[in-house]
Design an enzyme around this catalytic site. Structure first.
Site, mmCIF file in Angstrom:
data_model
loop_
_atom_site.group_PDB
_atom_site.id
_atom_site.type_symbol
_atom_site.label_atom_id
_atom_site.label_comp_id
_atom_site.label_asym_id
_atom_site.label_seq_id
_atom_site.Cartn_x
_atom_site.Cartn_y
_atom_site.Cartn_z
ATOM 1 N N ASN A 343 16.988 66.413 43.070
ATOM 2 C CA ASN A 343 17.600 65.118 43.362
ATOM 3 C C ASN A 343 18.264 64.561 42.098
ATOM 4 O O ASN A 343 17.957 63.459 41.635
ATOM 5 C CB ASN A 343 16.556 64.147 43.910
ATOM 6 N N HIS A 374 12.224 54.638 47.465
ATOM 7 C CA HIS A 374 11.983 55.651 48.479
ATOM 8 C C HIS A 374 11.508 55.055 49.802
ATOM 9 O O HIS A 374 11.834 55.600 50.853
ATOM 10 C CB HIS A 374 10.951 56.668 47.976
#
Length: 503
Positions: A343, A374
């Site tokens: 990521n 998140h």
């Protein structure tokens, strides 16, 4: 079908592809997502060939990219796609009304709060535990773009040039974007569904047909002479993404993560077998991310976005906004190497928005921001809190132990093998709550391991000395200044390169 019987998996987007969902036995929202990404891939080729900057104006490219992106969002998420416009519009108003001195703080607070509200509502009101495509995924990318843009505007219009780092100087924005440019950046069809995040300057340079104009002048001259074709790289990435999809569909049910907390499994399996199974079960969860991110990268490349200069052998690089490096992830020999290749754009965002700017405890602050970004599942916070401890321990081991193994290639090989195994187990141990989502199952797993990695990492972080980050930076700068100044050009270039690397 399951999608019809279970209301929690109901799709808010178009039902046009319901027959495909029934034939493949996949949730409709996932089918919509994959089909829209394939349509975006075809649209990207058309966009590059027929709306090339040499053939049309930036205005037309902005309009088409935005309208296509909003259409794909509506097809996938229905009226929930309005949140993309509301979040973007609200923060643009803040940028205009609050001024450049404090807009970055307000935009971070408002964008993250809006995202968190949507995530909490989705998790605790509608569909807790649903592992399917949902509208907060694109909002996470849009939040990154909004906050990055706000900080880059603040750097370019409110801070002095000498106070910026070299990276901040490249990305600093010197004028306020228009509303069309802003929505095009946030909602373009190439990144609306799965990202990745990119800097505003890179995106505008791509739209205007002058990529890397603010980066590498040599690569810029080469590009003007001969614009490289991304076709080979796109084919490679599309093939890689669908291979990862096939791997995931083939093995994801063979090694379910939930078996790690099964009472019979814990009671009957020896510990070494539990370790091996943990590694295999977490390994099989990664290909779905490889599929999504690699395909998203291919879409951007097909449109001509993502060119990153040339290699030493003259071949073009298309990794400017790549989100992962699969081999580096699977062969990582340290926690840091794994995170640096997983990521990637989110890691860049966390570094630029939080880590570089936080005066105290930047590692802890970065992990906490990452957990908030998140989502609202408790497992996310357990993962990132565990990640703080393991990161500090890994840093201490690297600083104190690694130098003793660099005396010979054989010793270095032994060190690499040991640290590879330790890194993979540490990663798996850390991210189990990220997959299990809930507190109860996550604590049950850690209890079955007697919290061994938590305890061991705390002891290592306390026992092994590591200088604070600001002291390490001062020492590096001091060493650079103490080096004898060479007067020939090659030495000067080398010193400059070393100075940039240390910065």
């Amino acid at each position: 079908m399951a999608a019809e019987d279970n209301p929690s998996t109901a799709c808010t987007g178009s039902s046009l592809l319901q027959p495909v969902s029934e034939i493949t036995n996949l949730p409709l929202d996932q089918v919509n997502f994959v089909v829209c990404q394939l349509c975006a891939l075809l649209s990207a080729f058309w966009f590059r060939l027929f709306l090339h900057p040499s053939k049309t104006s930036p205005f037309i490219r902005h309009v088409v990219a935005t309208l296509l992106g909003l259409y794909f969002a509506l097809f996938c998420f229905g009226w929930y796609a309005l949140h993309f416009l509301l979040q973007s519009g609200l923060t643009y108003g803040i940028m205009i009304l609050t001024g450049v001195e404090h807009m970055h703080k307000y935009c971070l607070l408002v964008a993250l709060s809006y995202l968190s509200l949507c995530q909490i509502t989705r998790v605790y009101v509608f569909d807790y535990g649903m592992y399917s495509a949902d509208f907060t995924g694109p909002m996470m990318v849009i939040t990154q773009k909004i906050t990055s843009l706000a900080f880059e505007i603040h750097d370019g219009m409110a801070r002095k040039e000498e106070s910026l780092t070299p990276g901040q100087k490249i990305l600093a924005i010197r004028r306020m974007p228009s509303l069309l440019e802003y929505f095009s950046y946030n909602c373009n069809f190439m990144g609306i569904l799965a990202g990745p995040t990119s800097s505003y300057n890179d995106y505008i340079a791509f739209i205007e047909g002058d990529p890397r104009r603010h980066r590498d002048q040599e690569a810029d001259r080469k590009l003007r002479q001969s614009e490289p074709s991304p076709n080979t790289e796109v084919v490679r990435k599309v093939a890689t993404s669908f291979f990862c999809l096939l791997v995931f569909l083939s093995v994801c049910k063979v090694f379910p993560v939930e078996r790690n907390i099964d009472d019979d499994f814990i009671a009957t399996m020896p510990f070494y077998a539990q370790v091996v199974y943990l590694y295999l079960s977490m390994l099989t969860t990664r290909p779905k991310y490889y599929f999504v991110w690699t395909l998203a990268d291919a879409i951007n490349n097909a449109a001509g976005f993502g060119f990153n200069g040339y290699d030493s052998d003259g071949s073009p690089r298309w990794d400017l906004i790549s989100n992962l490096r699969i081999l580096n992830i699977e062969l990582a020999t340290s926690f840091k190497v794994f995170l640096d290749n997983w990521n990637i754009q989110t890691a860049h965002w966390l570094k630029r928005v939080c880590y570089e700017r936080c005066p105290y405890h930047p590692t802890a602050a970065t992990f906490i921001l990452s957990a908030m970004w998140h989502g609202a599942y408790p497992g996310y916070y357990l993962t990132f809190l565990t990640g703080i401890v393991i990161t500090l321990a890994a840093r201490a081991v690297r600083h104190n132990v690694r130098p003793h193994f660099l005396q010979s290639p054989a010793h270095k090989l032994v060190y690499d093998v040991i640290t590879w195994a330790a890194t993979q187990i540490a990663i798996c141990y850390t991210v189990v709550p990220f997959v299990l989502l809930s507190v109860g199952p996550s604590i049950k797993f850690y209890r079955s391991w007697y919290f061994s990695l938590h305890i061991g990492c705390v002891l290592l972080a306390v026992a092994l000395p590591v200088k604070p980050r600001h002291h390490r930076l001062k020492d590096r700068q001091k060493n650079l200044h103490q080096e004898p100044v060479q007067h020939h050009p090659e030495a000067t270039d080398s010193n400059c390169s070393q100075k940039e690397k240390n910065t």
